[in-house]
Design a protein around this motif. Structure first.
Motif, PDB file in Angstrom:
ATOM      1  N   SER A  47       0.832  -1.194   0.000  1.00 24.38           N
ATOM      2  CA  SER A  47       0.000   0.000   0.000  1.00 24.38           C
ATOM      3  C   SER A  47       0.871   1.250   0.000  1.00 24.38           C
ATOM      4  O   SER A  47       2.093   1.169   0.062  1.00 24.38           O
ATOM      5  N   CYS A  48       0.218   2.400  -0.064  1.00 24.80           N
ATOM      6  CA  CYS A  48       0.927   3.674  -0.056  1.00 24.80           C
ATOM      7  C   CYS A  48       1.352   4.041   1.365  1.00 24.80           C
ATOM      8  O   CYS A  48       0.740   3.616   2.349  1.00 24.80           O
ATOM      9  N   VAL A  53      -4.217   5.899   4.966  1.00 35.31           N
ATOM     10  CA  VAL A  53      -4.539   4.521   4.558  1.00 35.31           C
ATOM     11  C   VAL A  53      -4.152   3.585   5.703  1.00 35.31           C
ATOM     12  O   VAL A  53      -2.987   3.257   5.885  1.00 35.31           O
ATOM     13  N   VAL A  55      -4.322   0.163   6.767  1.00 33.85           N
ATOM     14  CA  VAL A  55      -4.580  -1.147   6.170  1.00 33.85           C
ATOM     15  C   VAL A  55      -5.260  -2.104   7.138  1.00 33.85           C
ATOM     16  O   VAL A  55      -6.252  -2.762   6.792  1.00 33.85           O
ATOM     17  N   ARG A  70       4.883  -0.671   2.555  1.00 29.85           N
ATOM     18  CA  ARG A  70       4.344   0.592   2.118  1.00 29.85           C
ATOM     19  C   ARG A  70       5.423   1.401   1.413  1.00 29.85           C
ATOM     20  O   ARG A  70       6.589   1.401   1.821  1.00 29.85           O
ATOM     21  N   ASN A  74       2.181   3.224  -3.679  1.00 31.88           N
ATOM     22  CA  ASN A  74       1.972   1.765  -3.751  1.00 31.88           C
ATOM     23  C   ASN A  74       2.465   1.142  -5.054  1.00 31.88           C
ATOM     24  O   ASN A  74       1.763   0.379  -5.710  1.00 31.88           O
ATOM     25  N   LEU A 107      -2.951  -2.260  -2.923  1.00 31.48           N
ATOM     26  CA  LEU A 107      -3.993  -1.358  -2.436  1.00 31.48           C
ATOM     27  C   LEU A 107      -3.637   0.088  -2.745  1.00 31.48           C
ATOM     28  O   LEU A 107      -2.749   0.676  -2.129  1.00 31.48           O
ATOM     29  N   HIS A 109      -5.241   4.208  -3.441  1.00 33.26           N
ATOM     30  CA  HIS A 109      -6.211   5.026  -2.708  1.00 33.26           C
ATOM     31  C   HIS A 109      -6.478   6.341  -3.425  1.00 33.26           C
ATOM     32  O   HIS A 109      -5.728   6.767  -4.304  1.00 33.26           O
ATOM     33  N   ARG A 195      -8.554  -0.398  -4.758  1.00 38.13           N
ATOM     34  CA  ARG A 195      -8.400   1.048  -4.538  1.00 38.13           C
ATOM     35  C   ARG A 195      -9.447   1.488  -3.536  1.00 38.13           C
ATOM     36  O   ARG A 195     -10.630   1.189  -3.712  1.00 38.13           O
TER      37      ARG A 195
END
Length: 216
Positions: A47-48, A53, A55, A70, A74, A107, A109, A195
């Motif tokens: 993920s970012c 975010v 998770v 991360r 991402n 993931l 966002h 997303r």
């Protein structure tokens, strides 16, 4: 270095002490079991870095359930064993080869600053990202092929489209890793592209057959 390393801010110390006195104390046996037996996460989530975010909260995950990596926007780089440092590639290798995760989840966002930076970079509006010493600019160039796909759509829709491309580009790059492809071909692991819309709290899943994202 000595003059720059300071004690932890008091508000973080207080939060830690609160966690230790409640959550940890009430689940001491579980934490000790995790420590003694090691981790066996069912999934890896890429993920970012974005602080919005969260998770584990999004999926209601407990300690030991997710192996999380991360980075900015991402992104996953293509497989390239060139001897340089590759934090993301190393994390993927460890998750697939050593932890043998059953699911690998990308993931993305909404309102992603990294994606916005890539737009500005590709449009020539971010000179600070174009300098050779910009780690962020070099990293965001991974998303440049995605920008080329969406550059002609209306500007109002471009940010979201590029956020989706960040997920798709990363899924494509994951397929260049031999050990990832092997795990997928042997049905030992599945791949997922998601997303999250931060403001709406909605999760969207990528459908490769339709080449689009749909709400879950």
């Amino acid at each position: 270095m000595k003059e720059h390393v300071r004690p932890l801010p008091s508000y973080l110390v207080e939060r830690y002490q609160g966690w230790q006195a409640t959550t940890y104390t009430e689940n001491r046996a579980w934490y000790r079991r995790l420590a003694d037996e090691g981790q066996r996460p069912r999934a890896m989530v890429i993920s970012c870095c974005d602080s919005r975010v969260h998770v584990t909260k999004i999926f209601g995950a407990d300690q030991g359930e997710f192996f999380i990596h991360r980075n900015i926007a991402n992104l996953v780089p293509p497989y390239n064993p060139d001897g340089d440092h590759h934090g993301t590639s190393a994390a993927i290798e460890y998750a697939v080869r050593n932890l043998k995760v059953a699911h690998l989840i990308l993931l993305g966002h909404s309102n992603c600053g990294g994606v916005a930076g890539c737009c500005a970079l590709c449009e020539g509006n971010a000179p600070d990202l174009e300098t050779p010493d910009s780690f962020v600019g070099t990293w965001l160039n991974l998303l440049r092929p995605g920008y080329e796909r969406v550059k002609d759509i209306p500007e109002a829709q471009r940010q979201q489209a590029l956020e989706e491309e960040a997920v798709k580009i990363s899924l494509e790059n994951l397929m260049t890793f031999p050990f990832v492809r092997e795990a997928l071909d042997d049905d030992r692991m599945t791949l997922h592209g998601l997303r999250i819309d931060i403001g709406e709290g909605k999760l969207y899943e990528y459908d490769p057959k339709e080449n689009s994202f749909a709400a879950i």
